[in-house]
Write an enzyme that holds these catalytic residues in place. Structure first.
Site, PDB file in Angstrom:
ATOM      1  N   ASN A 170      -3.847  -3.927  -6.673  1.00  0.00           N
ATOM      2  CA  ASN A 170      -3.819  -4.121  -5.225  1.00  0.00           C
ATOM      3  C   ASN A 170      -4.173  -2.827  -4.529  1.00  0.00           C
ATOM      4  OD1 ASN A 170      -3.087  -5.901  -2.898  1.00  0.00           O
ATOM      5  ND2 ASN A 170      -1.716  -4.177  -2.463  1.00  0.00           N
ATOM      6  N   GLU A 171      -5.182  -2.884  -3.697  1.00  0.00           N
ATOM      7  CA  GLU A 171      -5.584  -1.704  -2.927  1.00  0.00           C
ATOM      8  C   GLU A 171      -5.477  -0.445  -3.782  1.00  0.00           C
ATOM      9  OE1 GLU A 171      -3.542  -1.612   0.853  1.00  0.00           O
ATOM     10  OE2 GLU A 171      -4.890  -3.119   1.661  1.00  0.00           O
TER      11      GLU A 171
ATOM     12  N   GLU B 298      -7.330  -9.570   3.082  1.00  0.00           N
ATOM     13  CA  GLU B 298      -6.109  -9.446   3.891  1.00  0.00           C
ATOM     14  C   GLU B 298      -6.488  -9.057   5.317  1.00  0.00           C
ATOM     15  OE1 GLU B 298      -3.171  -6.663   2.567  1.00  0.00           O
ATOM     16  OE2 GLU B 298      -3.456  -7.169   0.463  1.00  0.00           O
TER      17      GLU B 298
ATOM     18  N   TRP C 257       3.148  -0.512   9.939  1.00  0.00           N
ATOM     19  CA  TRP C 257       2.968   0.848   9.417  1.00  0.00           C
ATOM     20  C   TRP C 257       2.265   1.779  10.397  1.00  0.00           C
ATOM     21  CZ3 TRP C 257      -2.276   0.932   9.427  1.00  0.00           C
ATOM     22  CH2 TRP C 257      -2.954  -0.264   9.136  1.00  0.00           C
TER      23      TRP C 257
ATOM     24  N   GLU D 197       8.539  -4.683   4.390  1.00  0.00           N
ATOM     25  CA  GLU D 197       7.544  -5.337   5.252  1.00  0.00           C
ATOM     26  C   GLU D 197       8.110  -6.501   6.049  1.00  0.00           C
ATOM     27  OE1 GLU D 197       4.331  -5.798   2.312  1.00  0.00           O
ATOM     28  OE2 GLU D 197       3.428  -4.044   3.250  1.00  0.00           O
ATOM     29  N   LYS D 198       9.432  -6.488   6.261  1.00  0.00           N
ATOM     30  CA  LYS D 198      10.030  -7.652   6.930  1.00  0.00           C
ATOM     31  C   LYS D 198       9.610  -7.779   8.393  1.00  0.00           C
ATOM     32  CE  LYS D 198      14.544  -5.365   7.321  1.00  0.00           C
ATOM     33  NZ  LYS D 198      14.114  -4.180   6.515  1.00  0.00           N
ATOM     34  N   PHE D 199       9.133  -6.672   8.989  1.00  0.00           N
ATOM     35  CA  PHE D 199       8.669  -6.780  10.375  1.00  0.00           C
ATOM     36  C   PHE D 199       7.144  -6.824  10.481  1.00  0.00           C
ATOM     37  CE2 PHE D 199      12.956  -4.831  10.960  1.00  0.00           C
ATOM     38  CZ  PHE D 199      13.547  -6.005  11.429  1.00  0.00           C
ATOM     39  N   HIS D 200       6.493  -7.111   9.350  1.00  0.00           N
ATOM     40  CA  HIS D 200       5.033  -7.315   9.356  1.00  0.00           C
ATOM     41  C   HIS D 200       4.785  -8.776   9.685  1.00  0.00           C
ATOM     42  CE1 HIS D 200       0.888  -7.444   7.927  1.00  0.00           C
ATOM     43  NE2 HIS D 200       0.917  -6.129   7.753  1.00  0.00           N
TER      44      HIS D 200
END
Ligand code: GLA
Length: 718
Positions: A197-198, A355, A363, A403-406
């Protein structure tokens, strides 16, 4: 020096062979050369690779079912079907889940997930799972952990804590890939392999002892003997001469500026090391499966460490991750540049947006939510510029973790949200465009972009830190986009004969072979616009002899005695009635064949040329020797475009994108109009508008903030 054609150009960059291919060295052809042409490429023309195809554009996402209980999975696939999701990436961060201990593999849950998706007609984009090693691995093998420039270890607890040169990581990751590929290589739901990944997203530059040894091996292969390295790095300066390769280190934190040649080669090496990981994983997969293999690139403003021109030939289909970056002056223009660059990496073929986000990321310093309609505008911007699949990170917003606020397709607010409604709308639009897949974008203008240039041009101790390579590339691209013309992004040395105009922003590092391509292009009738401080050094960061602009002196018909960067905040007027200013950069230009087009109107260089034009052979070479303000740059670009005979798309402008995708063979063409502005716009078009299902003839109205896509009738109004 003979010119490189495109496949040679690609071959130059094969990681393990780049070393043999420094300018003047022997050319080595690796594998079957890819065929490059910017126009109407048959997607099947990808010799040596397993082509990825879709007969209609796909909606997709990253899915992390391991974060959720099984009951949720069933609701997930039901809602995925409702939204029209057809390509789902799983197991991207799956290592700890499928190999919970060194001697234990557990595929039960992943088996279930793959079968569930397949039963519901959803294609699987299967992660190799190697993106982030599990804690047991870094506990047992701490030597895998990366080390920063200052010698400090980067510990596990986040993600991607592995050294790209680690043989331990390579061995254990390939064992995992082999296990995953053996188990799922023939799974009927499998549509694509997603390596890691990336790659290099967090761990691109590692300075540990293992990396140091690998760097020395890479240098030995590149230079053969240490005398050649000393020559290339200019080590007679500051008592840096090496007696043997054993004395060479990565450019670890130094008291003063490190050797620029060493830093440049370390960038090349680091990109090659990560590409080698991709190639090793891809080879392990290909031994077990015929399904196409890709990895998600990061063609964005903040990825500077991988040279994707080198990587592209090794991917069966180009896949990119892109997020709007609100730290930039014009995020929508940067998106368009990245999409055009991604298409360039794909050599014009369709590509996958692996993505992007439905709303805010998590971020950036302030994570800006998307405005109503913005999800559609940014998704369709990628579609217009050649994407055949639009995927989001991620399907369902996490409840826990970093990442819960993504944002996600299914946000914490659930299906009652505007986000969900826009996701459904996007799915509906894609389903109404079955014949879009495989159509391609073509442009009359090429913009030259090079990752190596970022490394070299932005190195310390340059004339001005106010100027950066990407800033200049973005500025040039933004001026072209605002002028309403399509742009292909190409690497230095790419064939140019199909283009009417080539724009070369701030191309500091240029090989003689690459400069010759440009020179021949103009001599044969092409037009170029080169911007300041280009042509300065060769591939070893050694100044081209004879004065600036070095490799482009004859082409541009100017000499530059000295560069005169301007302090922050200082602007100087251009002379003449048309106005305009310059900032950040000026040069003391002497005309040696060119004529002055614009003059500096004030400051120590008042009366000297700021913009020149040179009739060279059958073509024309423009030079912007100063950093023009956006309006002045746009005015210049419009003049240059007119001179080159490039027609803007009617109706296109700074706030209105108008882009065409052309059929390859029989089938309709498509016109995309994205209105980023706050008033309705009108563009000429004839055909059927897909979002509204209405007939269009002879003009299309696009409300503020809306997107419209016209399936064009055969004959358009002229
Ligand atoms: C990258 C990663 C994803 C996720 C997103 C968030 O693209 O690949 O795993 O972290 O960023 O924006």
């Amino acid at each position: 020096m003979p010119r490189l054609c495109w496949w040679q150009f690609c071959a130059r960059s094969q990681a393990t062979d780049r070393v043999a291919l420094r300018e003047g060295a022997t050319m080595v052809q690796v594998g079957t050369p890819p065929v490059w042409s910017r126009r109407r490429v048959d997607p099947a023309e990808a010799p040596g690779r397993t082509p990825w195809r879709t007969d209609h554009p796909l909606l997709g996402c990253d899915y992390n079912p391991e974060q959720w209980p099984r009951e949720v999975w069933h609701e997930d696939v039901r809602l995925m079907r409702e939204a029209g999701v057809e390509l789902v990436a799983v197991n991207v961060f799956g290592w700890a889940e499928i190999q919970p201990a060194p001697d234990r593999l557990d595929f039960d849950r992943l088996d279930e997930v793959l079968d569930l998706l397949h039963e519901h007609g959803i294609g699987v984009n299967l992660g190799t799972g190697t993106a982030s090693p599990p804690p047991w691995l870094t506990t047992a093998y701490p030597e895998v952990l990366p080390v920063a420039e200052d010698g400090t270890t980067r510990w596990p607890g986040g993600r991607q804590a592995w050294c790209p040169s680690s043989p331990v990581f390579r061995e254990l990751s390939l064992a995992l890939v082999d296990a995953v590929a053996s188990r799922y290589g023939q799974h009927p739901g499998l549509r694509l392999w997603h390596v890691s990944n990336e790659l290099g997203g967090h761990n691109s530059l590692c300075y540990c002892d293992v990396s140091a040894e690998a760097f020395r091996r890479w240098l030995r292969a590149r230079y053969g003997d240490v005398a050649a390295l000393n020559e290339a790095w200019g080590t007679s300066f500051w008592s840096q001469r090496y007696g043997s390769f054993e004395e060479v280190l990565p450019p670890r934190l130094t008291l003063s500026t490190p050797n620029p040649g060493q830093a440049l080669d370390f960038h090349r090496f680091s990109s090659d090391e990560l590409l080698a990981q991709h190639r090793a994983e891809a080879a392990a997969i290909r031994a077990r499966s015929d399904v196409p293999v890709t990895t998600n690139l990061m063609v964005t403003a903040h990825q500077r460490d991988m040279d994707y021109w080198d990587w592209a030939p090794h991917l069966d289909v180009i896949a990119n991750d892109h997020y709007l970056d609100h730290r930039l002056a014009d995020p929508a223009a940067e998106l368009a540049f990245c999409a055009d660059l991604t298409r360039g990496l794909a050599q014009g073929r369709p590509w996958i947006l692996m993505e992007h986000s439905t709303g805010a990321v998590n971020w950036q310093p302030v994570n800006i939510a998307k405005q109503p309609g913005e999800l559609l505008r940014s998704s369709v911007a990628h579609l217009a510029r050649g994407a055949d699949a639009l995927c989001f990170f991620q399907w369902r917003a996490s409840r826990q973790g970093a990442e819960k606020f993504h944002s996600a397709m299914l946000p914490h607010a659930g299906t009652g949200s505007a986000t969900w409604r826009e996701v459904l709308e996007l799915g509906r639009i894609l389903r109404a465009l079955p014949d879009l897949a495989g159509t391609q974008v073509s442009a009359d203008v090429a913009l030259v972009f090079s990752y190596e240039n970022q490394w070299a041009a932005d190195a310390p101790n340059r004339p001005s830190e106010l100027v950066t390579h990407l800033q200049q590339v973005h500025q040039a691209y933004a001026a072209l986009r605002a002028a309403g013309v399509g742009v292909d992004v190409v690497p230095p040395g790419a064939p140019l004969e199909d283009y009417r105009l080539v724009v070369v922003p701030h191309l500091y590092l240029v090989r003689d072979t690459e400069a010759a391509v440009l020179q021949d292009y103009v001599a044969a009738g092409g037009h170029v616009l080169v911007t300041f401080f280009s042509g300065i050094v060769d591939e070893d960061d050694r100044v081209h002899p004879g004065g600036y602009p070095g490799a482009f002196r004859d082409l541009l018909g100017v000499g530059v005695e000295e560069v005169h960067p301007l302090p922050e905040g200082v602007t100087l007027r251009l002379a003449g009635g048309t106005g305009g200013t310059v900032r950040r950069w000026t040069e003391q230009v002497r005309l040696t064949g060119a004529r002055a087009h614009r003059l500096l109107g004030e400051g120590p260089l008042a009366g000297r040329p700021a913009v020149t034009v040179h009739e060279h052979g059958a073509g024309r070479a423009w030079y912007a020797a100063a950093d023009l303000d956006p309006e002045a740059q746009r005015a210049l670009v419009e003049e240059v475009l007119a001179g080159a005979g490039v027609q803007p798309e009617p109706g296109a402008g700074p706030l209105v994108e108008v882009v065409r995708r052309h059929a390859v063979g029989p089938g309709p063409d498509f016109l995309f109009v994205l209105n980023h502005g706050d008033r309705t716009v009108t563009v000429p078009a004839r055909g059927t508008e897909v979002c509204t299902g209405t007939a269009v003839d002879p003009t299309l109205e696009v409300p503020a903030g809306a997107v419209r896509i016209v399936r064009l009738a055969d004959e358009e109004p002229s």
